[in-house]
Design an enzyme around this catalytic site. Structure first.
Site, PDB file in Angstrom:
ATOM      1  N   ARG A  66      -3.144  -6.525  -9.161  1.00  0.00           N
ATOM      2  CA  ARG A  66      -4.026  -6.944  -8.074  1.00  0.00           C
ATOM      3  C   ARG A  66      -5.400  -7.354  -8.602  1.00  0.00           C
ATOM      4  NH1 ARG A  66       0.345  -7.927  -5.357  1.00  0.00           N
ATOM      5  NH2 ARG A  66       1.590  -6.079  -5.000  1.00  0.00           N
ATOM      6  N   ASN A  93      -1.022   3.289 -11.976  1.00  0.00           N
ATOM      7  CA  ASN A  93       0.340   3.297 -12.514  1.00  0.00           C
ATOM      8  C   ASN A  93       0.204   3.327 -14.040  1.00  0.00           C
ATOM      9  OD1 ASN A  93       1.490   3.051  -9.906  1.00  0.00           O
ATOM     10  ND2 ASN A  93       1.142   0.844  -9.963  1.00  0.00           N
ATOM     11  N   LYS A 134      -2.174   9.505 -10.000  1.00  0.00           N
ATOM     12  CA  LYS A 134      -1.258   9.081  -8.946  1.00  0.00           C
ATOM     13  C   LYS A 134       0.090   9.727  -9.251  1.00  0.00           C
ATOM     14  CE  LYS A 134       1.114   4.985  -7.079  1.00  0.00           C
ATOM     15  NZ  LYS A 134       1.227   3.507  -7.141  1.00  0.00           N
ATOM     16  N   GLU A 174       5.668   5.663  -5.297  1.00  0.00           N
ATOM     17  CA  GLU A 174       6.054   4.350  -5.814  1.00  0.00           C
ATOM     18  C   GLU A 174       6.652   4.460  -7.219  1.00  0.00           C
ATOM     19  OE1 GLU A 174       3.163   1.309  -3.471  1.00  0.00           O
ATOM     20  OE2 GLU A 174       2.315   2.207  -5.275  1.00  0.00           O
ATOM     21  N   ARG A 208       5.660   6.112   7.582  1.00  0.00           N
ATOM     22  CA  ARG A 208       4.910   6.259   6.339  1.00  0.00           C
ATOM     23  C   ARG A 208       3.469   6.695   6.603  1.00  0.00           C
ATOM     24  NH1 ARG A 208       3.935   1.198   2.220  1.00  0.00           N
ATOM     25  NH2 ARG A 208       1.923   1.864   1.409  1.00  0.00           N
ATOM     26  N   LYS A 218      -6.963   6.833   0.728  1.00  0.00           N
ATOM     27  CA  LYS A 218      -7.132   5.452   1.163  1.00  0.00           C
ATOM     28  C   LYS A 218      -7.717   5.437   2.573  1.00  0.00           C
ATOM     29  CE  LYS A 218      -3.759   3.000  -1.624  1.00  0.00           C
ATOM     30  NZ  LYS A 218      -2.800   1.878  -1.660  1.00  0.00           N
ATOM     31  N   ASP A 277      -2.080   0.977   3.777  1.00  0.00           N
ATOM     32  CA  ASP A 277      -2.367   0.378   2.466  1.00  0.00           C
ATOM     33  C   ASP A 277      -3.313  -0.806   2.565  1.00  0.00           C
ATOM     34  OD1 ASP A 277      -2.220  -0.047  -0.250  1.00  0.00           O
ATOM     35  OD2 ASP A 277      -0.223  -0.909  -0.234  1.00  0.00           O
ATOM     36  N   GLU A 306     -11.094   5.870  -0.653  1.00  0.00           N
ATOM     37  CA  GLU A 306     -10.701   4.766  -1.531  1.00  0.00           C
ATOM     38  C   GLU A 306     -10.752   3.464  -0.745  1.00  0.00           C
ATOM     39  OE1 GLU A 306      -7.231   5.426  -3.959  1.00  0.00           O
ATOM     40  OE2 GLU A 306      -6.686   3.294  -3.888  1.00  0.00           O
ATOM     41  N   GLU A 338      -6.308  -7.442  -2.011  1.00  0.00           N
ATOM     42  CA  GLU A 338      -4.863  -7.485  -2.211  1.00  0.00           C
ATOM     43  C   GLU A 338      -4.113  -8.066  -1.025  1.00  0.00           C
ATOM     44  OE1 GLU A 338      -1.179  -4.314  -2.898  1.00  0.00           O
ATOM     45  OE2 GLU A 338      -3.260  -3.647  -3.085  1.00  0.00           O
ATOM     46  N   GLU A 373      -8.719 -11.601  10.242  1.00  0.00           N
ATOM     47  CA  GLU A 373      -7.914 -10.737  11.107  1.00  0.00           C
ATOM     48  C   GLU A 373      -7.239 -11.568  12.196  1.00  0.00           C
ATOM     49  OE1 GLU A 373      -8.327  -6.574  13.642  1.00  0.00           O
ATOM     50  OE2 GLU A 373     -10.083  -7.885  13.453  1.00  0.00           O
ATOM     51  N   TRP A 390       9.849   0.448   2.774  1.00  0.00           N
ATOM     52  CA  TRP A 390       8.448   0.650   2.403  1.00  0.00           C
ATOM     53  C   TRP A 390       7.595   1.124   3.563  1.00  0.00           C
ATOM     54  CZ3 TRP A 390       7.774   1.192  -2.492  1.00  0.00           C
ATOM     55  CH2 TRP A 390       8.588   0.514  -3.397  1.00  0.00           C
TER      56      TRP A 390
END
Length: 846
Positions: free
Chosen positions: A188, A230, A307, A311, A360, A384, A389, A411, A417, A535, A566
């Site tokens: 990203r 990651n 993390k 994922e 989720r 977050k 997300d 966060e 992204e 938006e 997801w």
């Protein structure tokens, strides 16, 4: 602090503009015009005195930065005394820590209550005082003083400023990459290759690092995580740890402490142990030894970011250990060194959408609420801003209201992204402040998120802000000149979350583009309109950004939201849309909030329109508080948002010759691209929900494009008609394409006059197709499918909403019956591919 209004009148006259690459960002220190400095230079201090500055420390950086900035802004060459111990005489700029100043000059009046990293700035009298609680605070005060000067503000001020929270960190998502990779990539990241990594190692050339540190320090950021969440375990090998030391040494003069992301399974991945169980004694010893080595190399190492179990990342749940046990493993290893562990709350499992209760958005609370109070004191849970997300609009994460015994950080994602990936102008602070100013009503009392994340509400020493910034090797740093306003604003809001978003972008624009009133007015106006516009054309009413979540996260693909594990679902069908997150009938997410908030979100009558589809599954004909139906709101918002984006290129063009040519051209290209791509978004979303709901637009705009000529309906030679996927990414669902050379021709049945010729085509990876558009055999314009040379978003290999793009030619003289021909030639893996042509009368939007 706002520049005095009368200066705008003095500075309206245009000043010479010179080419600028953007590398200096808002620290250009451009010379003020004489009209702004008149009467101020004669009485200006004649030297800079740094009391007891540590070698290569923030105080030394402060004095050198003051010297550089004043030379650039005012043209004055001030000498620097960086070893001073005695109290300076008049007409000096004194930069010092509070202790050093009071040792040399006696107690300051008034008595200061400076927190860590805070500063006192006074320009009253014949000297300037810049006094920090520590050296870093003095550096922040120096940057604030230069910011005032750079904006032409010579007013007398005297104030103390303290940061809202101790943790104000950048999170870089940089990857080491394999040894055969020439450049470290950035997940990203839209501004080029990594400034840290290359060929699986830390780069030899780290010349961009101190420049980055300077930018971070200028907006009050005091830490950075240098690698992707990651994480690659190889960062912990000795060669790379030596590189971490080199990076830390380059950031240290700017008061920026370095931390790293950890791969939880590192003891096993690196082959040292057969397990990574956080309660195993060998694993505990491994992390203690590794942490001790890191602190030998970097004594001021900030700490770890983790993390885990999300994922595909390893974590403590692999061994049936709790997340707090996993976090505390690292916390105990670095606690003796004063480090902290930032443990991300981004933990969720893939879900089955056929389960009406699955959600989720519930994951963070489900995983962390029962662990409140079980984390060690040097653990910070990083949340977050919303439950999913980084979407274009989400409610504040309910986890902020469920961890009173645990310090937390918020966060925020500076890199866009899901929000246009720096190719669409989207100024983010108004979005962030909907979260920061949200009242959780914990225990029925005022509980703003901003007061939770600072630690103030629940009396925690830790707390703060993490910004996913992802700068790269491009001169524009983040991938776009205008997107840098978000990086600037993140630092400003981390320092003071109550700061006004418009004031922030005004400050940034003055420092970045100068004091020309026309330039400032245009940039501020576009910036403040940009998030509502995005938006509007990308997803509203809390439905999330209707992007392709299974591919690039860039163009429109509303169908991709559903029927996958997801969990970013809309549950849209032919009759209704939206997630039912009520307690009474849905996933129960509304009930995760404190009672007053839960009661508000439980009912459609009290849920605000802009979150209606986040919390409720309703028919398309459901009437909102605005009086519109859901489906008509969708149509109207997408058309209004796209219409706003159409105004951006004209606003920017009005500034020609008032901005340097390099930045002018780069920004214009992006704004023109956004104007075209917003129409792709508008049409794709409107068409998708028109097909799904079978309810027409009351204003007859959807499916009604009288100025378009479909490419597949033209006379074709060498082109063939092809499908586009998703189908709504092409007007009337088809396009034409060729691997070789083809022509598409049509007769124009329009009144004679001047028109804008707009052509929608597709620009995919793997080549650079070329095009020529002709009227009666005479070329009116050529172009190439080479947007990858100018834009940094995640590109597509397919004909879809990611690769859809528009080119326009204005003021084209056309007579009725003229023959229009488009010639296209494919290149490599890129076909020449065309969707439609629009022949637009002046001032008409397609």
């Amino acid at each position: 602090m706002l520049i005095k209004a009368f200066l705008f009148l003095l500075l309206t006259a245009f000043t010479p503009v010179f080419a600028e690459s953007g590398i200096e960002a808002w620290l250009r220190y451009a010379r003020l015009p004489s009209s702004a400095t008149k009467g101020h230079l004669n009485s200006f201090p004649n030297r800079i005195v740094a009391l007891k500055a540590t070698k290569n420390g923030p105080l030394a950086s402060a004095s050198s930065e003051l010297q550089k900035g004043i030379k650039g802004i005012l043209g004055l060459s001030l000498e620097v005394n960086s070893g001073g111990k005695s109290c300076p005489t008049q007409k000096s700029i004194v930069v010092s820590t509070l202790d050093a100043y009071q040792s040399a000059c006696g107690r300051l009046s008034p008595k200061l209550n400076l927190k860590e990293d805070g500063y006192w700035l006074s320009t009253k009298g014949k000297s300037v005082q810049i006094i920090g609680q520590n050296e870093r605070g003095a550096l922040y005060g120096a940057f604030e003083y230069l910011s005032l000067l750079g904006q032409g503000d010579f007013s007398e001020v005297a104030f103390a400023s303290n940061p809202s929270a101790p943790v104000r960190w950048a999170n870089q998502w940089d990857n080491l990459n394999a040894a055969n990779s020439a450049h470290g990539s950035i997940e990203r990241g839209y501004g080029g290759a990594s400034i840290f990594f290359q060929n699986g190692l830390i780069k030899k050339d780290l010349s961009r690092v101190p420049l980055y540190g300077r930018l971070l320090a200028s907006v009050g950021l005091n830490g950075i995580i240098i690698n992707n969440v990651n994480a690659d375990a190889n960062l912990l090998n000795e060669t790379n740890l030596q590189g971490v030391k080199r990076i830390a040494d380059l950031f240290r003069p700017w008061g920026v402490n370095v931390g790293i992301s950890l791969n939880f399974a590192s003891p096993q991945v690196l082959g040292d142990l057969a397990t990574f169980d956080p309660l195993d004694e060998s694993v505990i010893k491994w992390w203690i030894d590794k942490s001790n080595r890191i602190y030998e190399l970097v004594p001021d190492f900030a700490g770890y970011l983790v993390k885990a179990n999300s994922e595909g990342q390893p974590g403590p749940l692999t061994y049936n250990r709790t997340l707090s046990e996993g976090a505390n493993l690292f916390a105990k290893a670095i606690e003796p060194h004063g480090g902290i562990v930032v443990f991300r709350a981004f933990v969720y499992n893939q879900l089955n959408e056929t389960d009406w209760k699955a959600d989720r958005a519930n994951a963070a609370v489900e995983f962390f609420k029962d662990l409140d109070g079980q984390f060690d004191s040097n653990v910070l849970v990083q949340i977050k801003f919303g439950p999913i997300d980084f979407q274009v609009r989400e409610p504040a994460s309910p986890l902020f209201g469920n961890l009173p015994k645990t310090p937390v950080a918020i966060e925020l994602e500076v890199t866009q992204e899901y929000l246009g990936q720096q190719c669409h102008l989207v100024y983010l602070p108004p979005l962030w402040q909907t979260i920061l100013s949200f009242d959780m009503r914990y225990n029925h009392r005022q509980s703003y998120v901003r007061d939770i994340v600072t630690g103030e509400l629940f009396n925690h020493k830790l707390g703060g802000y993490a910004g996913v910034i992802n700068v790269g090797m491009d001169d524009t740093w983040i991938g776009s000149h205008l997107a840098m306003s978000n990086m600037f604003a993140f630092g400003r809001l981390a320092w003071n979350p109550r700061a006004d978003s418009k004031d922030i972008v005004e400050q940034w624009a003055r420092l970045t583009f100068g004091l020309n009133h026309n330039v400032l007015s245009a940039i501020v106006d576009m910036s403040m309109k940009s998030w509502p516009a995005y938006e509007g054309y990308s997803g509203n009413l809390g439905i999330q950004t209707l992007t392709d979540i299974l591919y690039t996260h860039y163009g429109a693909n509303p169908a991709s939201q559903d029927d996958n594990g997801w969990g970013q679902w809309t549950r849209a069908d032919s009759k209704a849309i939206g997630m039912d997150r009520t307690v009474s009938n849905g996933t129960g997410n509304a009930g995760q909030y404190p009672k007053e908030v839960a009661d508000m979100f439980e009912h459609t009558q009290t849920t605000p329109d802009d979150l209606m589809l986040w919390f409720h599954h309703v028919p398309y004909t459901f009437k909102l508080h605005s009086g519109k139906t859901v489906i008509q709101h969708f149509y109207d918002a997408h058309y209004t948002g796209a219409a706003t984006a159409q105004t951006f290129p004209a606003a920017w063009k009005s500034l020609r010759d008032q901005i340097d040519a390099e930045r002018y051209s780069d920004v214009l290209y992006r704004l023109q691209y956004q104007a075209g791509h917003s129409l792709v978004w508008r049409d794709a979303i409107s068409e998708f929900y028109r097909n799904l709901s079978r309810i027409p637009d009351q204003l007859n705009r959807v499916r009604n494009h009288p100025h378009r000529i479909e490419a597949e309906e033209m006379d074709l030679s060498g082109f063939t008609t092809v499908n586009v996927s998703p189908t709504e990414c092409a007007s009337k669902y088809k396009a034409i394409a060729t691997n070789g050379t083809g022509t598409a021709t049509t007769r124009l049945n329009v009144p004679s006059g001047r028109y804008t010729v707009a052509i929608n085509y597709y620009d995919v990876m793997g080549g650079s197709a070329s095009y020529d558009v002709l009227i009666n055999g005479k070329s009116i314009g050529t172009w190439q499918g080479n947007s990858e040379n100018y834009l940094g978003h995640d590109f597509s290999s397919f004909l879809d909403c990611h690769s859809a793009i528009r080119v326009t030619f204005e003021g084209v003289k056309i007579a009725r019956g003229d023959r229009l021909t488009i010639k296209g030639t494919g290149d490599g893996l890129e076909q020449a591919a065309i969707d439609y042509v629009a022949i637009l009368p002046q001032s008409v939007v397609d």
